[in-house]
Design a protein around this motif. Structure first.
Motif, PDB file in Angstrom:
ATOM      1  N   LEU A 216      -8.226   3.227  -2.656  1.00  0.00           N
ATOM      2  CA  LEU A 216      -6.911   3.291  -3.300  1.00  0.00           C
ATOM      3  C   LEU A 216      -7.058   3.533  -4.804  1.00  0.00           C
ATOM      4  O   LEU A 216      -6.344   4.347  -5.389  1.00  0.00           O
ATOM      5  CB  LEU A 216      -6.149   1.996  -3.034  1.00  0.00           C
ATOM      6  CG  LEU A 216      -4.714   1.948  -3.543  1.00  0.00           C
ATOM      7  CD1 LEU A 216      -3.847   2.929  -2.777  1.00  0.00           C
ATOM      8  CD2 LEU A 216      -4.135   0.543  -3.417  1.00  0.00           C
ATOM      9  N   TYR A 217      -8.016   2.827  -5.427  1.00  0.00           N
ATOM     10  CA  TYR A 217      -8.218   3.010  -6.863  1.00  0.00           C
ATOM     11  C   TYR A 217      -8.699   4.432  -7.176  1.00  0.00           C
ATOM     12  O   TYR A 217      -8.303   5.013  -8.181  1.00  0.00           O
ATOM     13  CB  TYR A 217      -9.223   1.976  -7.399  1.00  0.00           C
ATOM     14  CG  TYR A 217      -8.715   0.546  -7.340  1.00  0.00           C
ATOM     15  CD1 TYR A 217      -7.355   0.269  -7.411  1.00  0.00           C
ATOM     16  CD2 TYR A 217      -9.590  -0.531  -7.220  1.00  0.00           C
ATOM     17  CE1 TYR A 217      -6.884  -1.030  -7.362  1.00  0.00           C
ATOM     18  CE2 TYR A 217      -9.135  -1.841  -7.170  1.00  0.00           C
ATOM     19  CZ  TYR A 217      -7.784  -2.085  -7.238  1.00  0.00           C
ATOM     20  OH  TYR A 217      -7.325  -3.374  -7.184  1.00  0.00           O
TER      21      TYR A 217
ATOM     22  N   PRO B   7      -6.333  -1.029 -15.741  1.00  0.00           N
ATOM     23  CA  PRO B   7      -6.282  -0.960 -14.267  1.00  0.00           C
ATOM     24  C   PRO B   7      -5.820  -2.276 -13.627  1.00  0.00           C
ATOM     25  O   PRO B   7      -5.126  -2.237 -12.607  1.00  0.00           O
ATOM     26  CB  PRO B   7      -7.721  -0.617 -13.857  1.00  0.00           C
ATOM     27  CG  PRO B   7      -8.554  -0.905 -15.039  1.00  0.00           C
ATOM     28  CD  PRO B   7      -7.691  -0.800 -16.251  1.00  0.00           C
TER      29      PRO B   7
ATOM     30  N   HIS C 207       0.824  -1.210   0.000  1.00  0.00           N
ATOM     31  CA  HIS C 207       0.000   0.000   0.000  1.00  0.00           C
ATOM     32  C   HIS C 207       0.857   1.258   0.000  1.00  0.00           C
ATOM     33  O   HIS C 207       0.570   2.207  -0.724  1.00  0.00           O
ATOM     34  CB  HIS C 207      -0.932   0.007   1.218  1.00  0.00           C
ATOM     35  CG  HIS C 207      -2.118  -0.887   1.061  1.00  0.00           C
ATOM     36  ND1 HIS C 207      -2.150  -2.168   1.561  1.00  0.00           N
ATOM     37  CD2 HIS C 207      -3.295  -0.699   0.431  1.00  0.00           C
ATOM     38  CE1 HIS C 207      -3.304  -2.724   1.247  1.00  0.00           C
ATOM     39  NE2 HIS C 207      -4.025  -1.857   0.563  1.00  0.00           N
TER      40      HIS C 207
ATOM     41  N   LEU D 128       0.984  -2.969  -6.664  1.00  0.00           N
ATOM     42  CA  LEU D 128       0.751  -3.647  -5.393  1.00  0.00           C
ATOM     43  C   LEU D 128       1.569  -4.946  -5.300  1.00  0.00           C
ATOM     44  O   LEU D 128       1.186  -5.870  -4.604  1.00  0.00           O
ATOM     45  CB  LEU D 128      -0.740  -3.946  -5.214  1.00  0.00           C
ATOM     46  CG  LEU D 128      -1.603  -2.697  -4.996  1.00  0.00           C
ATOM     47  CD1 LEU D 128      -3.073  -3.003  -5.201  1.00  0.00           C
ATOM     48  CD2 LEU D 128      -1.376  -2.114  -3.612  1.00  0.00           C
TER      49      LEU D 128
ATOM     50  N   ARG E 114      -7.031  -7.118   4.585  1.00  0.00           N
ATOM     51  CA  ARG E 114      -8.362  -6.885   4.043  1.00  0.00           C
ATOM     52  C   ARG E 114      -8.740  -5.405   4.053  1.00  0.00           C
ATOM     53  O   ARG E 114      -9.821  -5.008   4.477  1.00  0.00           O
ATOM     54  CB  ARG E 114      -9.383  -7.742   4.779  1.00  0.00           C
ATOM     55  CG  ARG E 114      -9.395  -9.122   4.151  1.00  0.00           C
ATOM     56  CD  ARG E 114     -10.170 -10.113   4.938  1.00  0.00           C
ATOM     57  NE  ARG E 114      -9.293 -10.875   5.801  1.00  0.00           N
ATOM     58  CZ  ARG E 114      -9.654 -11.396   6.948  1.00  0.00           C
ATOM     59  NH1 ARG E 114     -10.863 -11.229   7.394  1.00  0.00           N
ATOM     60  NH2 ARG E 114      -8.806 -12.087   7.650  1.00  0.00           N
TER      61      ARG E 114
ATOM     62  N   ARG F 267     -10.065  -1.972  -1.399  1.00  0.00           N
ATOM     63  CA  ARG F 267      -9.237  -1.468  -2.491  1.00  0.00           C
ATOM     64  C   ARG F 267      -9.829  -0.242  -3.163  1.00  0.00           C
ATOM     65  O   ARG F 267      -9.099   0.548  -3.764  1.00  0.00           O
ATOM     66  CB  ARG F 267      -9.044  -2.581  -3.534  1.00  0.00           C
ATOM     67  CG  ARG F 267      -7.996  -3.596  -3.167  1.00  0.00           C
ATOM     68  CD  ARG F 267      -6.606  -3.062  -3.476  1.00  0.00           C
ATOM     69  NE  ARG F 267      -5.543  -3.640  -2.680  1.00  0.00           N
ATOM     70  CZ  ARG F 267      -4.982  -4.820  -2.891  1.00  0.00           C
ATOM     71  NH1 ARG F 267      -5.408  -5.571  -3.852  1.00  0.00           N
ATOM     72  NH2 ARG F 267      -3.992  -5.237  -2.128  1.00  0.00           N
TER      73      ARG F 267
ATOM     74  N   HIS G   2     -12.826   1.213 -12.207  1.00  0.00           N
ATOM     75  CA  HIS G   2     -12.260   0.087 -11.464  1.00  0.00           C
ATOM     76  C   HIS G   2     -12.585   0.208  -9.975  1.00  0.00           C
ATOM     77  O   HIS G   2     -12.908  -0.780  -9.317  1.00  0.00           O
ATOM     78  CB  HIS G   2     -10.741   0.056 -11.676  1.00  0.00           C
ATOM     79  CG  HIS G   2     -10.103  -1.262 -11.401  1.00  0.00           C
ATOM     80  ND1 HIS G   2     -10.513  -2.427 -12.013  1.00  0.00           N
ATOM     81  CD2 HIS G   2      -9.083  -1.617 -10.583  1.00  0.00           C
ATOM     82  CE1 HIS G   2      -9.769  -3.434 -11.571  1.00  0.00           C
ATOM     83  NE2 HIS G   2      -8.897  -2.976 -10.708  1.00  0.00           N
TER      84      HIS G   2
ATOM     85  N   GLU H 286     -13.210 -11.458   0.683  1.00  0.00           N
ATOM     86  CA  GLU H 286     -14.534 -11.139   1.223  1.00  0.00           C
ATOM     87  C   GLU H 286     -15.663 -11.307   0.225  1.00  0.00           C
ATOM     88  O   GLU H 286     -16.816 -11.021   0.524  1.00  0.00           O
ATOM     89  CB  GLU H 286     -14.537  -9.706   1.777  1.00  0.00           C
ATOM     90  CG  GLU H 286     -13.626  -9.608   2.980  1.00  0.00           C
ATOM     91  CD  GLU H 286     -13.744  -8.304   3.746  1.00  0.00           C
ATOM     92  OE1 GLU H 286     -14.385  -7.361   3.238  1.00  0.00           O
ATOM     93  OE2 GLU H 286     -13.180  -8.251   4.850  1.00  0.00           O
TER      94      GLU H 286
ATOM     95  N   SER I 100     -16.624  -5.980  -3.211  1.00  0.00           N
ATOM     96  CA  SER I 100     -15.845  -5.978  -1.955  1.00  0.00           C
ATOM     97  C   SER I 100     -14.417  -6.456  -2.155  1.00  0.00           C
ATOM     98  O   SER I 100     -13.964  -7.367  -1.474  1.00  0.00           O
ATOM     99  CB  SER I 100     -16.468  -6.816  -0.841  1.00  0.00           C
ATOM    100  OG  SER I 100     -17.727  -7.288  -1.138  1.00  0.00           O
ATOM    101  N   GLU I 101     -13.704  -5.839  -3.119  1.00  0.00           N
ATOM    102  CA  GLU I 101     -12.296  -6.209  -3.292  1.00  0.00           C
ATOM    103  C   GLU I 101     -11.488  -5.652  -2.128  1.00  0.00           C
ATOM    104  O   GLU I 101     -11.586  -4.479  -1.792  1.00  0.00           O
ATOM    105  CB  GLU I 101     -11.759  -5.651  -4.621  1.00  0.00           C
ATOM    106  CG  GLU I 101     -10.382  -6.215  -4.930  1.00  0.00           C
ATOM    107  CD  GLU I 101      -9.771  -5.660  -6.212  1.00  0.00           C
ATOM    108  OE1 GLU I 101     -10.484  -5.025  -7.003  1.00  0.00           O
ATOM    109  OE2 GLU I 101      -8.562  -5.871  -6.385  1.00  0.00           O
ATOM    110  N   VAL I 102     -10.718  -6.538  -1.482  1.00  0.00           N
ATOM    111  CA  VAL I 102      -9.903  -6.129  -0.339  1.00  0.00           C
ATOM    112  C   VAL I 102      -8.506  -6.713  -0.505  1.00  0.00           C
ATOM    113  O   VAL I 102      -8.297  -7.622  -1.296  1.00  0.00           O
ATOM    114  CB  VAL I 102     -10.506  -6.629   1.001  1.00  0.00           C
ATOM    115  CG1 VAL I 102     -11.843  -5.988   1.274  1.00  0.00           C
ATOM    116  CG2 VAL I 102     -10.609  -8.144   1.009  1.00  0.00           C
ATOM    117  N   SER I 103      -7.544  -6.185   0.263  1.00  0.00           N
ATOM    118  CA  SER I 103      -6.190  -6.713   0.182  1.00  0.00           C
ATOM    119  C   SER I 103      -6.122  -8.084   0.843  1.00  0.00           C
ATOM    120  O   SER I 103      -6.989  -8.438   1.646  1.00  0.00           O
ATOM    121  CB  SER I 103      -5.210  -5.753   0.845  1.00  0.00           C
ATOM    122  OG  SER I 103      -5.393  -5.756   2.237  1.00  0.00           O
TER     123      SER I 103
END
Ligand code: NA
Ligand code: NA
Lengths: 179, 317, 430
Positions: free
Chosen positions: A143-144, C47, A63, C55, A137, A140, A122, B71, A130-133
């Motif tokens: 950040l996008y 993207p 990040h 990342l 988690r 995202r 995006h 998730e 629910s895109e997470v790291s």
């Protein structure tokens, strides 16, 4: 670093603001990079000596890296510090090639604007699914959106410097030294 | 019609040679060459993006692990909990039936045609330098793992979870970033981890599991002729899911034999450790029921029971 | 295949016409994928590709190694190394040049960049060589050539980029660079001895250093030894992953420099910001290169070139030699990083199909790009040197480089002929 002399004195308020913003963002970037180093240090020492690694340290590094790169993109664009092959500089810099230099700036602006638009889409998608790291988690989508904002500002910067010339700090030329 | 497939394991991996390639051959065969599939020479994005690649049509067919997106597919978490079984074919068939019965209309799966789902027959616990059988042996040990379920499981056991993909395990074990790692027996051998993971702890009903998908872009599927759709329907679904599982069922005994021959220690978890995992399992299920309801599953407990009953029946246990 | 070829050609043309490389690659890849496949795929991939790259933990090694090199160039470690090397070999004919070469390779072992190595060593070694009446040819040639070791002796930024593009283990690449790097140093030293013997006016004899001073000079290199053993030792012993080695190295370099009183906050801030700028432009260009490799994958160009190569019947070492000749020609006019970014994704599948090792190929490619740094007309190291030493004519530097380029070609041929030289050290690990 001090403001370059040719921008001081009777120069416009806008320009001095631009330099202030640039200094501020530079400091933030420097702190993020230092944080990456400190985190790696702490993680390795913690793991080697105390058997306690920092959970998700890779995740945090990733990040921080994304923040550094996209905080810096408008600055690098404004400073015209992107990697270029300059073997034909003599040709491209001739007066009759001015149209080509304008075209180049437009191309850079368009590409950056396109990336910005694509990252907005995006980001919207990422919040929908629910895109997470992976480890911590962290969502995202924000950040996008940050990346989209950075690219939009960079597009603007590319357009502005096409007219005004690059925002170069005479004390620091940021020579390309990655190789 | 030429379809593209993006895959993220090297072309020497058994998923490529024994599952994906036969799938492409079967599709060409049943459609009499009207539909062919090209496996791209390089993946188009990182493994966690492979569902999106298919859903958005960047690639036509992809495969991947549901919980690489931590998730998004909450409804399927139950299948990655401990005690999900060790017979991958029975697991994969049971998961397909569960998916068809309870989840096919769930919004999380919109936009794609599900070709198969799969599991891998029980992941186990592996350590580099010591035998792990009791709950105390696990405490404070650093294990590489992936996904929310393995993280909860290890934390609850007092171990230190370190999130990283399996491909990084070798480097991390060698450099002491981790003490052990979670894998199937098969992947210890297939990721060439035999030199760095010498102690293997087997949980009779599986320590954890993983859920996989093979999907096709929904619009691409809809665009196929009815004749081709019907032909392909005959080779996907529960049959393809079973084929997925069979591959893992073939790999694991061979891997155990190889590891044993190399003098590795393969032991069963002690009853105390199994009991500790069972207790954690109960809490996990309770937590998950709430989360799954939020993800649009009407009766998660009924779905879990259905999976368990189907699995037990299929596995003949 | 056709769209792919046109796209490659246009990308290169745009890059030569001073369109920033990143944007030339991005524009061409997106348009190429749009025309060859469809626009939805082109737009979705942008993207995805950018976020995957930015990342990536593996890639985070880049800014940390750049930072370490930048800090080290301000710490006086280069001076310490040069002083120590001079104390031991300064009195032989060509001794100053030999010490410069040794110091260059030492500095390369803690710095990932050839530019930084050349620029730092120019400031450190050139004044001494000038003082002892070394010819500009030999002095500048030594520094420019010695600087190229920066990307072969680990750490190396360009190796990281190669590793990311070809999905090769970066630690393995680093270890594989050690022996060819030391081999390169040995050949460069031979070249210096040869020049000095043939025309002594290039390199007058230096003074002998008495033993107490030798020891004193040697004791000055502890910060270097500490960093070196931490990074290379740590990587070889597998104490750290490359990214961790970079973070530890950068942190330790900052601590050492602060301890020596050679680093104030304002210097550190400037160094870090410089690092950030370099990293950003490197990341941006990598986004473009990764998009280009998506175009190569999707358009079938990679497969097409593979089929083309197979149809010529060219195989094995002969094929590698041909590819390397192509790279050498490209290297005359293109920047090293640009070569790796654009052409490695195109040639790597051919190498794999031929059953060669991608680690070995990576080292060969790095050696070729090292040569690219010092061949006319575009030799980036020469230009870096020119910026530091404005009084030395470019032509004279290139003239001084001829013997070094000659031994480089010999080294390249030997490394291609005997892959074991490159792969041996890695085989002793684990
Ligand atoms: Na180096
Ligand atoms: Na050149």
């Amino acid at each position: 670093m001090i403001s370059p002399s040719h921008f001081q004195g009777g120069e416009t308020f806008m320009l001095s603001m631009a330099w202030k913003i640039r200094r501020g963002v530079e400091t933030v970037m420097a702190l993020f990079l230092l944080a990456m180093v400190a985190l790696t240090f702490a993680d390795v020492i913690g793991r080697r000596l105390f058997g306690t690694p920092i959970y998700g340290s890779n995740d945090i590094t990733e990040h921080l890296m994304a923040l550094v790169v996209f905080a810096g993109l408008p600055l690098v664009t404004a400073a015209s510090a992107h990697l270029t092959i300059d073997i034909l500089d003599k040709l491209v810099n001739q007066p009759w090639m001015a149209w080509w230099r304008v075209l180049t700036s437009i191309l850079v602006t368009l590409v950056l604007a396109m990336i910005s638009w694509l990252f907005i889409k995006h980001g919207l998608n990422a919040s929908g699914i629910s895109e997470v790291s992976q480890a911590l988690r962290v969502p995202r989508a924000p950040l996008y959106f940050f990346m989209a904002l950075s690219c939009a500002l960079s597009a603007l910067a590319a357009l502005v410097i096409a007219a005004t010339g690059p925002m170069i700090d005479p004390e620091d030329t940021h020579e390309e030294d990655a190789l | 019609e030429v379809l593209t497939m993006s895959s993220w394991v090297p072309p020497t991996h058994f998923i490529h040679t024994d599952f994906l390639v036969p799938l492409t051959e079967k599709i060409a065969e049943v459609t009499e060459g009207r539909v062919t599939v090209t496996i791209l020479p390089a993946p188009l994005a990182s493994p966690p993006q492979h569902w999106e690649l298919a859903r958005t049509g960047v690639a036509d067919i992809t495969w991947g692990n549901f919980t690489y997106e931590p998730e998004r597919f909450v409804s399927l978490w139950f299948a990655e909990f401990p005690n999900a079984g060790t017979n991958a074919e029975a697991q994969s068939r049971a998961l397909w039936q569960t998916y068809q019965t309870f989840l096919a209309d769930n919004a999380a799966f919109d936009g794609v045609k599900m070709l198969a789902v799969g599991m891998f027959g029980g992941g186990q616990l592996h350590h580099g330098s010591k035998s792990v059988t009791s709950p105390d042996d696990v405490k404070n040990q650093k294990f590489r793992m992936g996904g929310p379920i393995q993280e909860k499981l290890l934390s609850a056991l007092g171990a230190v979870p370190v999130a990283a993909p399996a491909t990084k395990a070798y480097e991390m074990l060698e450099s002491g970033v981790i003490d052990g790692s979670l894998h199937t027996m098969e992947s210890v051998v297939n990721f060439r981890l035999e030199d760095v993971l010498k102690y293997h702890t087997v949980f009779p009903k599986g320590f954890y599991d993983a859920t996989f998908f093979v999907v096709m872009n929904g619009a691409k599927w809809d665009g196929l002729s009815d004749q081709d759709k019907a032909a392909i329907e005959g080779i996907i679904g529960e049959e393809l899911s079973a084929a997925w599982g069979r591959n893992f069922d073939l790999q694991s005994p061979a891997a155990i034999e190889k590891l044993a021959a190399e003098g590795h220690e393969i032991v069963e978890a002690s009853p105390e450790l199994v009991a500790a995992v069972d207790t954690i399992y109960d809490t996990m299920v309770a937590d998950w029921i709430g989360a799954a309801k939020g993800a649009g599953v009407e009766d998660p407990q009924a779905m879990l029971d259905f999976y368990n009953e189907t699995y037990t029946a299929l596995a003949g246990e | 295949m056709i769209v792919g070829s046109i796209a490659m050609a246009v990308a290169i043309l745009l890059a030569f016409l001073r369109v920033p490389l990143a944007f030339a690659l991005l524009a061409v890849s997106v348009t190429g994928i749009g025309f060859a496949i469809n626009w939805n795929i082109a737009f979705q991939l942008v993207p995805l590709t950018i976020s995957d790259a930015v990342l990536s933990y593996d890639l985070a090694v880049v800014p940390m190694f750049i930072l370490m090199g930048n800090v080290i160039s301000k710490t006086g470690i280069a001076q310490d190394l040069f002083r120590a090397a001079y104390a031991f070999v300064g009195n032989v004919r060509g001794g100053l040049a030999l010490s410069t070469m040794v110091a260059c390779s030492g500095f390369s072992a803690v710095c990932g960049s050839s530019y930084a190595t050349a620029a730092t060593m120019a400031k450190v070694a050139y004044p001494s060589m000038k003082q002892y009446k070394y010819s500009d040819e030999l002095a500048a040639g030594t520094i420019a050539a010695g600087g190229t070791l920066g990307i072969l002796i680990p750490p190396s930024i360009i190796m990281v980029v190669y590793g990311i593009l070809t999905q090769t283990n970066i630690g393995d690449l680093f270890i594989a660079g050690v022996v060819p790097g030391v081999f390169g140093l040995a050949l460069y030293m031979l070249a210096i001895r040869f020049i000095a013997a043939r025309d002594p006016s290039h390199a007058p004899q230096g003074e002998k250093t008495p033993w107490p001073e030798k020891l004193k000079a040697l004791s000055g290199v502890w910060p270097f030894l500490l960093l070196f053993s931490l990074i290379i030792g740590g990587l070889y012993a597998k104490l750290f992953t490359p990214t961790e080695a970079a973070g530890m190295g950068a942190g330790l370099a900052i601590l050492i420099a602060t301890f020596h009183g050679r680093l104030t906050w304002s210097v550190l801030r400037a160094v870090i910001i410089d690092t950030a700028y370099t990293s950003v432009s490197l990341y941006t260009v990598l986004f473009g290169a990764l998009m280009l490799s998506k175009l190569l994958t999707l358009s079938g160009l990679a497969a097409g070139v593979l089929a083309l190569v197979q149809s010529t019947g060219l195989e094995g070492t002969a094929l590698v030699l041909v590819i390397m000749c192509v790279f050498l020609v490209l290297g005359c006019v293109m920047d090293s990083m640009a070569i790796v970014l654009i052409f490695v994704p195109l040639f790597a599948p051919i190498i794999v199909a031929q059953g060669f090792d991608l680690v070995w190929f990576g080292i060969i490619v790095i050696v070729v790009t090292e040569i690219a740094l010092i061949t006319p007309p575009v030799g980036m190291n020469v230009f870096v040197l020119k910026a530091v030493l404005p009084d030395v004519p470019v032509l004279r530097i290139f003239k001084g480089l001829v013997p070094f380029i000659a031994v480089d070609i010999i080294r390249l041929a030997i490394l291609i002929g005997f892959p074991a030289i490159t792969l041996w050290l890695g085989s002793t690990v684990g």
